[in-house]
Design an enzyme around this catalytic site. Structure first.
Site, PDB file in Angstrom:
ATOM      1  N   HIS A 168      12.897 -24.872-117.399  1.00 39.38           N
ATOM      2  CA  HIS A 168      13.565 -26.027-116.785  1.00 39.38           C
ATOM      3  C   HIS A 168      13.187 -27.308-117.510  1.00 39.38           C
ATOM      4  O   HIS A 168      12.033 -27.479-117.920  1.00 39.38           O
ATOM      5  CB  HIS A 168      13.304 -26.116-115.286  1.00 39.38           C
ATOM      6  CG  HIS A 168      11.875 -26.376-114.882  1.00 39.38           C
ATOM      7  ND1 HIS A 168      11.368 -27.641-114.707  1.00 39.38           N
ATOM      8  CD2 HIS A 168      10.850 -25.528-114.625  1.00 39.38           C
ATOM      9  CE1 HIS A 168      10.091 -27.549-114.336  1.00 39.38           C
ATOM     10  NE2 HIS A 168       9.747 -26.277-114.283  1.00 39.38           N
ATOM     11  N   ASP A 188      13.835 -30.368-116.148  1.00 43.81           N
ATOM     12  CA  ASP A 188      13.587 -31.479-115.215  1.00 43.81           C
ATOM     13  C   ASP A 188      12.093 -31.557-114.904  1.00 43.81           C
ATOM     14  O   ASP A 188      11.353 -30.598-115.132  1.00 43.81           O
ATOM     15  CB  ASP A 188      14.401 -31.327-113.927  1.00 43.81           C
ATOM     16  CG  ASP A 188      13.992 -30.116-113.096  1.00 43.81           C
ATOM     17  OD1 ASP A 188      13.741 -29.042-113.691  1.00 43.81           O
ATOM     18  OD2 ASP A 188      13.927 -30.239-111.857  1.00 43.81           O
ATOM     19  N   ASP A 199       4.571 -28.713-117.522  1.00 39.13           N
ATOM     20  CA  ASP A 199       5.539 -28.260-116.508  1.00 39.13           C
ATOM     21  C   ASP A 199       6.859 -28.982-116.668  1.00 39.13           C
ATOM     22  O   ASP A 199       7.044 -30.032-116.113  1.00 39.13           O
ATOM     23  CB  ASP A 199       4.946 -28.486-115.118  1.00 39.13           C
ATOM     24  CG  ASP A 199       5.863 -28.060-113.990  1.00 39.13           C
ATOM     25  OD1 ASP A 199       6.802 -27.294-114.241  1.00 39.13           O
ATOM     26  OD2 ASP A 199       5.635 -28.513-112.846  1.00 39.13           O
ATOM     27  N   GLU A 259      14.705 -27.406-111.087  1.00 42.55           N
ATOM     28  CA  GLU A 259      13.621 -26.550-110.604  1.00 42.55           C
ATOM     29  C   GLU A 259      12.714 -27.309-109.647  1.00 42.55           C
ATOM     30  O   GLU A 259      12.259 -26.768-108.639  1.00 42.55           O
ATOM     31  CB  GLU A 259      12.797 -26.020-111.790  1.00 42.55           C
ATOM     32  CG  GLU A 259      11.908 -24.830-111.449  1.00 42.55           C
ATOM     33  CD  GLU A 259      10.529 -25.195-110.896  1.00 42.55           C
ATOM     34  OE1 GLU A 259       9.899 -24.361-110.257  1.00 42.55           O
ATOM     35  OE2 GLU A 259      10.097 -26.360-111.093  1.00 42.55           O
ATOM     36  N   GLU A 260      12.473 -28.580-109.942  1.00 44.24           N
ATOM     37  CA  GLU A 260      11.530 -29.367-109.132  1.00 44.24           C
ATOM     38  C   GLU A 260      12.110 -29.764-107.777  1.00 44.24           C
ATOM     39  O   GLU A 260      11.406 -30.349-106.947  1.00 44.24           O
ATOM     40  CB  GLU A 260      11.059 -30.612-109.904  1.00 44.24           C
ATOM     41  CG  GLU A 260      10.338 -30.319-111.219  1.00 44.24           C
ATOM     42  CD  GLU A 260       9.002 -29.576-111.059  1.00 44.24           C
ATOM     43  OE1 GLU A 260       8.616 -29.258-109.927  1.00 44.24           O
ATOM     44  OE2 GLU A 260       8.358 -29.294-112.094  1.00 44.24           O
ATOM     45  N   HIS A 303       5.363 -54.929 -80.433  1.00 43.76           N
ATOM     46  CA  HIS A 303       4.058 -55.566 -80.407  1.00 43.76           C
ATOM     47  C   HIS A 303       3.112 -54.621 -79.665  1.00 43.76           C
ATOM     48  O   HIS A 303       3.358 -54.261 -78.505  1.00 43.76           O
ATOM     49  CB  HIS A 303       4.188 -56.898 -79.679  1.00 43.76           C
ATOM     50  CG  HIS A 303       2.962 -57.756 -79.741  1.00 43.76           C
ATOM     51  ND1 HIS A 303       1.787 -57.417 -79.120  1.00 43.76           N
ATOM     52  CD2 HIS A 303       2.736 -58.946 -80.344  1.00 43.76           C
ATOM     53  CE1 HIS A 303       0.886 -58.369 -79.332  1.00 43.76           C
ATOM     54  NE2 HIS A 303       1.450 -59.301 -80.084  1.00 43.76           N
ATOM     55  N   ARG A 356       3.686 -22.681 -98.105  1.00 41.59           N
ATOM     56  CA  ARG A 356       3.681 -21.715 -99.199  1.00 41.59           C
ATOM     57  C   ARG A 356       3.633 -20.320 -98.588  1.00 41.59           C
ATOM     58  O   ARG A 356       2.797 -20.077 -97.700  1.00 41.59           O
ATOM     59  CB  ARG A 356       2.474 -21.937-100.110  1.00 41.59           C
ATOM     60  CG  ARG A 356       2.495 -23.267-100.816  1.00 41.59           C
ATOM     61  CD  ARG A 356       3.511 -23.300-101.944  1.00 41.59           C
ATOM     62  NE  ARG A 356       3.665 -24.667-102.430  1.00 41.59           N
ATOM     63  CZ  ARG A 356       4.341 -24.982-103.529  1.00 41.59           C
ATOM     64  NH1 ARG A 356       4.936 -24.045-104.254  1.00 41.59           N
ATOM     65  NH2 ARG A 356       4.450 -26.244-103.901  1.00 41.59           N
ATOM     66  N   SER A 385       5.440 -21.805-106.672  1.00 39.78           N
ATOM     67  CA  SER A 385       6.673 -21.163-106.249  1.00 39.78           C
ATOM     68  C   SER A 385       7.707 -21.299-107.363  1.00 39.78           C
ATOM     69  O   SER A 385       7.886 -22.396-107.886  1.00 39.78           O
ATOM     70  CB  SER A 385       7.220 -21.845-104.994  1.00 39.78           C
ATOM     71  OG  SER A 385       6.221 -21.892-104.003  1.00 39.78           O
ATOM     72  N   HIS A 439       2.346 -32.182-111.827  1.00 40.13           N
ATOM     73  CA  HIS A 439       2.752 -32.881-110.587  1.00 40.13           C
ATOM     74  C   HIS A 439       1.829 -34.069-110.283  1.00 40.13           C
ATOM     75  O   HIS A 439       2.041 -34.749-109.283  1.00 40.13           O
ATOM     76  CB  HIS A 439       2.761 -31.942-109.364  1.00 40.13           C
ATOM     77  CG  HIS A 439       3.835 -30.899-109.401  1.00 40.13           C
ATOM     78  ND1 HIS A 439       4.449 -30.411-108.281  1.00 40.13           N
ATOM     79  CD2 HIS A 439       4.420 -30.252-110.448  1.00 40.13           C
ATOM     80  CE1 HIS A 439       5.348 -29.488-108.623  1.00 40.13           C
ATOM     81  NE2 HIS A 439       5.343 -29.389-109.928  1.00 40.13           N
TER      82      HIS A 439
END
Lengths: 443, 443
Positions: free
Chosen positions: B74, B76, B107, B141-142, B201, B317, B388, B416
């Site tokens: 990928h 991206d 990545d 992909e991201e 407030h 995950r 993943s 990341h």
């Protein structure tokens, strides 16, 4: 537009946001405008530098035979964000539907200027005032007045007075005289949780280390029981129980029924400490609130990150006889005890102010009730307030003087929120109230 | 600088952040650069539009007698914020200490381009490849590859292949061949809690209504037991227990001991599900992580506001045999059940991807092990991955093909995160690996 409204519009146009260093000059410009206005009226006004924003003091010619009245107000305002929620720009005041819309319209520029303009009218008509007047206007109320108490200490003699009046609190309903005799205190803290040295990929590392955002959430969750009661050990120990006459008086107060709170807040449901109604919960019971929470990805879409840190900004509202410094230590102990495993905890204690209560049936209290009765319709309502004006406690401790809270703020004024407003009618009533108040207090 | 590094620097200079609509043109420019590169090498490359970012497909001349290998990557990248934590700008690559520093260096641009340049070398030297090649490079992909599965469906015949290879996973230690045979899946959700109609407030109204920031914290806190176990009902029901050979193999894997995790993450302490070590926790156990939490005042100083809303971005995950759609429903039911009183809950289910596991001892698995052995030192390590790659499961379901994960990402690559890097040595090894891999798979 009246000359009075023109003055108010000018006053409201200064973005005098005390918490934001980028607005330091705006705060100063605003203070200078106030000084100029007061000198122009025939008072002797001076700007006093502090380590933060300046304090403005003004006096008339004093006469030992008269009573001395100090009127306090603040010319600083809360930040205006989120800006996109304002219907008109926060620092470009507009009149719509009989109200003035601007940041500070109610809190506190509108109320403060009403007193100033009442004094201006009396001076213009009579050439003198029935009392010795001291005006004290500060620029740091919204950040907890850090420099006012030291100023009171160092100007104690100059500020000696018989009674203090403030209009920076609520009016329970339109055209209803309201005398506040109690305020909640405040104790603030900022809590930071740090974990990994940097943001991590939540796939590669998730499961192996504690997540600071999860940990801060767990810490915040530990502050309350599910029923809304604060879970900090010892928190309620010094809380003064409500008196019978207070609950009875408050039951008569218009505009503060549960259904009114529901309507004004727009919340899906009311929620709070069991055994109290909304007025009692906000006027006489302490709270622990999150003012801000943040950590990790804040943007659009998703970012599968395990954040390196997270924060929460807390403020606790206190009631008589809770001591802020004691409560902050209880909070600190609670946070340390409940900090989850695998993360580091940093606690920064912030500003605080003591809760306040005085006797609304004293001599000056009765004078204030007469002034309210003459200005508005019906008997004045005697209430406490949920907000905090730490300076009221400082006045009592340093100057030895009680404070009358003559509120002109309606509950839908949206102070501290977008679209703050102040009815033109309240502004004009405030001008009238000042004139009769000084007469009654002089008696 | 070598021609290969020059190509990589150019590739890394595109801020092809797929999640951010402001970078749409950058993503497209990056895709067009890839197409141009591939055509220049003698492949037939095409850009395929999707409802999101385009997919690039390239092929050599196919020959029915050869095996067909699909290589996926990928182009991206993740967002680069917080920008202030980068030592050099994320999209202006630099070489320091033998590493290339840039967003996407590892990545996935570095790893993806290594395959491309390996193919370029083989074509330049031999004029042909030992296999029928299909390159499939996507730009989403991201953000969970929303358009890749539909693309696979509609191009099923054209993409038919015998085996798929991906370099988008971890290498357990420098110069150590690593074959991944399992991945965690993912299931995302964004949760919003709304309370009052606007920020209130916290003095005037605090105590009478629920605070959405407190409520979101309580909701997040409900997701885990104090020991780190996920508290969502049914969450562990379908989790495949670790096999004995896996725990034994993983115990030999360098660089994934608890002390390595501690060092790489920089966390004050490791923390996770009892009964597992860090590698097991991240490779074979599911999690529920907060990726972002927010609500109320985010600026400097204090603002005594009771926020109108708060949010949390969650990603879970997952491991074999958890089903993302089942888990998301369990999450939804949990959130609805645990939502505090007095607020409104909105749940937006986000992208998901199934967990994956295949047999590393298959015919192609053994070929990959031989290629890794020839390229790196020692026996290849057989591992799972905590990250993943939902598309791996899609490849299996739609194309019916297994995927070999030949990872070149080191655990300190900071993917990341700020200061992502990729060793020049890994980039060059990736070029060599591609050449021997195609030869071994052709056998």
């Amino acid at each position: 537009m009246t000359a009075e409204l023109q003055d108010l519009f000018k006053f409201l146009s200064f973005p005098s946001i005390s918490t934001d260093p980028r607005h330091k000059t705006d705060v100063l410009d605003c203070a200078n405008w106030v000084v100029e206005k007061l000198n122009g009226m025939g008072l002797e006004a001076m700007l006093h530098e502090t380590p933060g924003h300046p304090i403005v003091i003004a006096k008339n010619q004093h006469d030992a035979s008269k009573k001395t009245v100090l009127i306090y107000g603040h010319y600083d305002v809360q930040p205006a964000d989120p800006l996109n929620l304002w219907d008109s720009p926060p620092f470009a005041p507009e009149i719509r539907e009989g109200k003035i819309w601007a940041r500070g319209a109610t809190d506190n520029k509108g109320q403060m200027l009403a007193h100033v303009l009442g004094i201006e009218k009396t001076l213009a008509e009579k050439g003198e005032l029935p009392v010795n007047l001291i005006l004290l206007f500060e620029g740091e109320e919204e950040i907890g007045s850090p420099n006012l108490a030291p100023f009171l200490e160092s100007h104690k003699d100059e500020l000696k007075c018989d009674i203090i009046a403030i209009s920076d609190t609520g009016m329970v309903a339109p055209n209803t005289g309201t005398l506040g005799y109690g305020l909640r205190g405040i104790a603030c803290a900022e809590v930071k949780i740090t974990g990994p040295a940097r943001d991590l990929h939540s796939g590669l590392f998730g499961g192996a280390v504690a997540n600071p955002a999860t940990a801060i959430a767990q810490l915040v969750a530990s502050l309350h029981l599910p029923d809304g009661t604060v879970a900090i050990e010892g928190f309620y120990d010094s809380v003064r129980p409500l008196e019978k006459w207070e609950r009875e008086m408050w039951a008569k107060v218009p505009g503060v029924k549960d259904e009114d709170f529901q309507k004004v807040t727009g919340a899906p449901a009311l929620f709070g400490e069991p055994g109290y109604n909304s007025a009692e919960r906000t006027w006489a019971r302490p709270t622990a609130e999150v003012n801000g929470i943040g950590g990790g990805y804040q943007g659009e879409g998703s970012k599968t990150v395990l954040p390196a840190e997270a924060f929460v900004k807390l403020s606790l509202r206190l009631v008589p006889d809770q001591e802020p410094q004691v409560i902050l230590q209880q909070l600190k102990a609670h946070l340390e005890k409940h900090c989850p495993l695998g993360v580091k905890l940093e606690i920064e204690l912030g500003h605080d102010g003591k809760p306040y209560a005085c006797d609304p049936h004293s001599e000056f209290g009765k004078a204030a009730q007469r002034a309210l009765k003459a200005t508005f319709s019906g008997e004045p309502m005697l209430i406490r307030e949920g907000g905090s004006i730490p300076i009221v406690q400082a006045f009592r401790e340093i100057l030895g003087t009680d404070t009358l809270l003559l509120g002109l703020a309606l509950s839908d004024a949206q102070i501290h929120s977008p679209n703050e407003s102040f009815p033109v009618e309240n502004f004009e009533a405030g001008i009238r109230l000042n004139r009769v108040l000084l007469e009654e207090l002089a008696k």
